[in-house]
Design a protein around this motif. Structure first.
Motif, PDB file in Angstrom:
ATOM      1  N   ASN A  95     119.065 -55.407  84.547  1.00 49.30           N
ATOM      2  CA  ASN A  95     118.719 -55.097  83.158  1.00 49.30           C
ATOM      3  C   ASN A  95     119.916 -54.539  82.397  1.00 49.30           C
ATOM      4  O   ASN A  95     120.045 -54.742  81.182  1.00 49.30           O
ATOM      5  N   CYS A 162     107.590 -52.511  72.819  1.00 46.44           N
ATOM      6  CA  CYS A 162     107.322 -52.280  74.234  1.00 46.44           C
ATOM      7  C   CYS A 162     107.116 -53.628  74.899  1.00 46.44           C
ATOM      8  O   CYS A 162     106.441 -54.511  74.361  1.00 46.44           O
ATOM      9  N   SER A 163     107.675 -53.820  76.082  1.00 46.72           N
ATOM     10  CA  SER A 163     107.583 -55.127  76.738  1.00 46.72           C
ATOM     11  C   SER A 163     106.221 -55.397  77.347  1.00 46.72           C
ATOM     12  O   SER A 163     105.966 -56.501  77.814  1.00 46.72           O
ATOM     13  N   GLN A 164     105.309 -54.393  77.349  1.00 44.81           N
ATOM     14  CA  GLN A 164     103.957 -54.690  77.859  1.00 44.81           C
ATOM     15  C   GLN A 164     103.150 -55.573  76.894  1.00 44.81           C
ATOM     16  O   GLN A 164     102.596 -56.571  77.384  1.00 44.81           O
ATOM     17  N   PRO A 165     102.947 -55.280  75.617  1.00 47.15           N
ATOM     18  CA  PRO A 165     103.217 -54.030  74.898  1.00 47.15           C
ATOM     19  C   PRO A 165     102.038 -53.057  75.042  1.00 47.15           C
ATOM     20  O   PRO A 165     100.882 -53.477  75.136  1.00 47.15           O
ATOM     21  N   CYS A 199     110.308 -47.638  75.956  1.00 43.93           N
ATOM     22  CA  CYS A 199     109.230 -47.361  75.013  1.00 43.93           C
ATOM     23  C   CYS A 199     108.964 -45.856  74.944  1.00 43.93           C
ATOM     24  O   CYS A 199     108.695 -45.233  75.991  1.00 43.93           O
ATOM     25  N   TRP A 204     108.091 -47.898  79.575  1.00 45.84           N
ATOM     26  CA  TRP A 204     108.523 -49.233  80.008  1.00 45.84           C
ATOM     27  C   TRP A 204     109.749 -49.660  79.203  1.00 45.84           C
ATOM     28  O   TRP A 204     109.996 -49.179  78.106  1.00 45.84           O
ATOM     29  N   ALA A 207     111.806 -54.566  74.556  1.00 48.25           N
ATOM     30  CA  ALA A 207     112.353 -55.908  74.422  1.00 48.25           C
ATOM     31  C   ALA A 207     112.541 -56.194  72.942  1.00 48.25           C
ATOM     32  O   ALA A 207     111.861 -55.613  72.098  1.00 48.25           O
ATOM     33  N   TRP A 209     111.946 -57.813  69.458  1.00 48.18           N
ATOM     34  CA  TRP A 209     110.713 -58.364  68.861  1.00 48.18           C
ATOM     35  C   TRP A 209     110.943 -59.833  68.511  1.00 48.18           C
ATOM     36  O   TRP A 209     111.094 -60.219  67.377  1.00 48.18           O
TER      37      TRP A 209
END
Length: 317
Positions: A95, A162-165, A199, A204, A207, A209
């Protein structure tokens, strides 16, 4: 101008005006487009990647041709990809490496001046009721047009999610990007682990958008969608003339701009379609005389169109 833009300005900076070339057919097409826009009560604009390419911002251009010493060259040497778009979708080992490139890429896009064709279009639309739909994520549309007039369908690199988000919230990318670039320096290809953007709500990784499988179609996106759909519905149901203006739209995602534009023009007699694209020559036959394709470079076409309409571009944004 950022450290990246200073290196790329000569190659990828704001494009100089380009001519359409000779040909009475092109002149006639531009004159017809100007007439349609002059008479339009509403303009629905669809912008694809060709618009940014016409301004000199080609994300598919080989990094190796940017010139010696370009900051992206270090990423190309480290990872082997050839273009900026390849770099964004590259499968990085960590990452920290992924965010090193992503931070540099975001900084490049946010530092790039708003392109000439975007400024010309903004001036052209100032006195016309309009809305702008784009599949571009490079921030050019966001910075050229009022927020209330745009739908950023695929998102925008200027924001993180948030990458989940885990929540319906976007964060400005700028502060995170600056911190990572400052820590990485001009030669680094990895950022410190503690600076990876996380986030604030759940911890987390964040990412950009930008549309992927976890893309946040949250309150901002939904508000843009509702405004766009309301505008188009009103333009088509009214007694006025509606022009659908398609600029630099390719064939990668035809269901977002191209096919809906064709369908709406086909079903409404008060609507017309104008397309400007170097890669499209044939007209959609079912639209008959209500479709006009200008097969020309957008930069030159916008120069000619603005000249006919007597429009001067807005200053850099």
């Amino acid at each position: 101008m950022s450290r990246l833009m200073s290196l790329y300005a000569q190659h990828l900076g704001a494009a100089a005006p380009r001519a359409l070339g000779d040909g009475a057919a092109l002149e006639a097409a531009v004159a017809r487009a100007a007439e349609l826009l002059r008479e339009a009560d509403a303009v629905v604009v669809g912008i694809g990647s060709g618009m940014s390419s016409a301004c000199g911002y080609d994300h598919y251009h080989p990094i190796a041709e940017f010139g010696q010493g370009g900051s992206f060259e270090r990423f190309r040497r480290a990872h082997g990809f050839e273009t900026l778009m390849d770099g964004y979708y590259h499968l990085y080992a960590t990452n920290e490496e992924r965010w090193a490139f992503t931070a540099a890429y975001i900084d490049y896009m946010e530092s790039a001046p708003v392109g000439r064709a975007y400024r010309q279009l903004a001036s052209l639309l100032t006195s016309r009721d309009h809305v702008v739909l784009t599949t571009n994520v490079d921030g050019q549309v966001r910075r050229a047009f009022p927020d209330a007039r745009t739908w950023l369908f695929q998102g925008d690199f200027a924001f993180l999610q948030c990458s989940q988000p885990c929540c319906d919230k976007l964060w400005p990318a700028g502060p995170y990007v600056k911190e990572m670039l400052d820590a990485m320096g001009e030669d680094g290809v990895s950022v410190p682990s503690e600076l990876l953007p996380r986030c604030p709500r759940c911890g987390w990784l964040m990412a950009p958008w930008v549309r992927d499988e976890a893309f946040l179609e949250g309150s901002l996106w939904q508000a843009q969608r509702r405004r766009y759909e309301a505008f188009v519905s009103s333009a088509l149901k009214g007694s006025g003339r509606a022009v659908f203006l398609e600029l630099g739209v390719g064939g990668m995602t035809p269901s977002i701009i191209e096919l809906p534009f064709w369908d709406m023009v086909a079903r409404h007699d008060n609507a017309s379609l104008i397309r400007i694209n170097t890669g499209k020559r044939a007209e959609p036959r079912h639209l008959g005389e209500r479709s006009l394709t200008i097969c020309a470079d957008i930069a030159g076409a916008m120069d000619a169109l603005c000249a006919v309409l007597g429009i001067h571009e807005k200053g850099e944004v």
